[in-house]
Design an enzyme around this catalytic site. Structure first.
Site, short mmCIF file in Angstrom:
data_model
loop_
_atom_site.label_atom_id
_atom_site.label_comp_id
_atom_site.label_asym_id
_atom_site.label_seq_id
_atom_site.Cartn_x
_atom_site.Cartn_y
_atom_site.Cartn_z
N ASP A 125 0.84 -1.20 0.00
CA ASP A 125 0.00 0.00 0.00
C ASP A 125 0.88 1.24 0.00
O ASP A 125 1.77 1.39 0.84
CB ASP A 125 -0.90 0.00 1.24
N ASP A 151 0.64 5.48 -0.06
CA ASP A 151 -0.25 6.62 0.14
C ASP A 151 0.51 7.91 -0.03
O ASP A 151 1.70 8.00 0.31
CB ASP A 151 -0.87 6.56 1.55
N ASP A 199 3.03 1.26 3.69
CA ASP A 199 2.32 0.93 4.92
C ASP A 199 2.67 -0.52 5.25
O ASP A 199 2.06 -1.45 4.72
CB ASP A 199 0.81 1.11 4.75
#
Length: 323
Positions: free
Chosen positions: A100, A102, A229
Site C-alpha cells: 500500500d 499513500d 504501509d
C-alpha cells in the site's frame, strides 16, 4: 432531464449515485470468491459489516444493490468458512501479498484548515472550541510521484522475487499492489511478510556497486528505500478494495493500471451531469489541475464528479443533481 432535490442528510443524493453506479459496475472479482470474506461500510455508519460470503458475482450485486456500500472489500485471505463470525473459526488457507502506497508517505501533502463557523481558512487547530474542517489537497504531481513508486515496487517484485504484481489506483490518493499467491507464497506468515516489507523500506545490501543486481545496484544509482504501509503487507487477514468499486472518501473508482500509464483526472469518477453544491468553506480549491472558487453558503452549479468529491471530503454537500 431529471432533477433530484433531496434535503435529508447530505449523503442521500450521493447514495443514489453510488447505487446507480453499482447497477452496472464491472467488479473485478477473484476466481475463488467463494473462499473470500466480503465486507462493506454502509452510508452514515462508522463500522463495517463483515463476515459475508458470496458464491457468484450475481449474488454479490444483488446484495450491494440492497445494501449500498460507501466502501466495498474482500479479504486478501482464502478461508474454508469465510462467513464464520470468529476469525479463528474461518480456517485460514493462505493470503495474497499486498503493498500500500499513500500520498502522505511519499509527498509533502498540503493540509488546509477551515473554521466551520465562517468557512475561512485558518492556521489554528481550534476554532472557538470546534475542530476545523481539514482538507488534504492532493496535486497531480504528487499522485504521479506515488505512481512511480508503485511501478518501482512492481519491478523489484519481478526482478528480485520472481513475483507478478498488479497495480491499482485506490480511488483516493494512493496505489495498491497485489500479488495473487498460491502454495509457498500464500502461506507466508506475518514474520515472513515483515521481512519482505523491510526489504523495500530499509534495504541494506552488503556492498553498493553500480551494475550489480538488486538493491546494490539500485542504491548506487541513487534509488532509495520506499515508504509503504508495512502493516498492510504484514497482515494476513487484510481487507482489500474491490477493483471496480468506489472509494467513499473521494467517489473515485478503484481501477487497475495497465501498460504503465496512468492519468489522474475526472475520468476516475463515473458520474455525469451537473449538481448544485453548497460549500461549507470559502476558498479557491485545486483538483485535477483545475481551480474552483467556492464561498460558504453560496450554492454553485458544478460538475457532479467535482461536487461528489468535495462533498465526500467534507467541504460541502450536494443539494441537487441534474442528469
Amino acid at each position: 432531464m431529471q432533477i433530484s432535490t433531496l434535503h435529508q442528510e447530505q449523503n442521500k443524493i450521493i447514495k443514489i449515485l453510488f447505487s446507480e453506479y453499482y447497477e452496472k459496475a464491472e467488479l473485478d472479482l477473484p476466481n475463488d470468491m467463494e473462499l473470500r470474506e466480503f465486507a462493506y461500510q454502509p452510508f452514515d455508519s462508522e463500522t463495517y459489516v463483515r463476515h459475508l460470503s458470496f458464491s457468484s458475482p450475481q449474488e454479490l450485486r444483488q446484495y450491494i444493490l440492497q445494501n449500498v456500500p460507501l466502501h466495498l472489500y474482500y479479504s486478501s485471505a482464502r478461508y474454508q468458512l469465510p462467513s464464520a463470525k470468529e476469525m479463528d473459526e474461518k480456517g485460514w488457507l493462505g493470503s495474497d501479498l499486498l503493498f500500500d502506497l499513500d500520498a502522505d508517505e511519499i509527498c509533502e501533502v498540503k493540509v488546509r484548515r477551515f473554521c466551520p463557523q465562517d468557512g475561512y481558512e485558518t492556521l489554528a487547530s481550534n476554532c472557538n472550541g470546534e475542530p476545523p474542517i481539514e482538507y488534504a489537497e492532493i496535486t497531480t504531481e504528487c499522485i504521479m510521484k506515488v505512481f512511480e513508486k508503485a511501478l518501482l515496487i512492481r519491478d523489484i517484485l519481478k526482478e528480485d522475487f520472481g513475483l507478478n504484481a498488479r497495480i491499482f489506483f485506490s480511488g483516493n490518493r494512493g496505489f495498491h499492489l497485489r500479488v495473487t499467491c498460491y502454495e509457498d507464497c500464500a502461506l507466508l506468515d506475518p514474520d515472513d511478510r515483515k521481512e519482505i516489507a523491510e526489504y523495500f523500506t530499509s534495504p541494506k545490501p552488503p556492498v553498493i556497486y553500480e551494475g550489480n543486481p538488486g538493491w546494490s545496484g539500485r542504491i548506487a544509482k541513487g534509488i532509495e528505500g520506499i515508504n509503504i504501509d508495512t502493516q498492510v503487507t504484514i497482515d494476513i487477514r487484510r481487507l482489500v478494495r474491490i477493483p471496480g468499486s468506489l472509494n467513499g472518501k473521494a467517489g473515485l473508482m478503484v481501477v487497475e493500471i495497465k501498460n504503465d500509464k496512468f492519468e489522474y483526472g475526472e475520468w476516475l469518477s463515473p458520474f455525469d451531469g451537473d449538481c448544485i453544491f453548497l460549500p461549507y468553506v470559502s476558498a479557491e480549491l485545486t483538483l485535477f489541475n483545475n481551480k474552483y472558487t467556492v464561498k460558504r453558503t453560496y450554492p454553485i452549479k458544478i460538475d457532479t464528479r467535482i461536487g461528489v468529491y468535495l462533498a465526500l471530503k467534507g467541504l460541502g454537500k450536494v443539494k441537487a443533481y441534474v442528469r
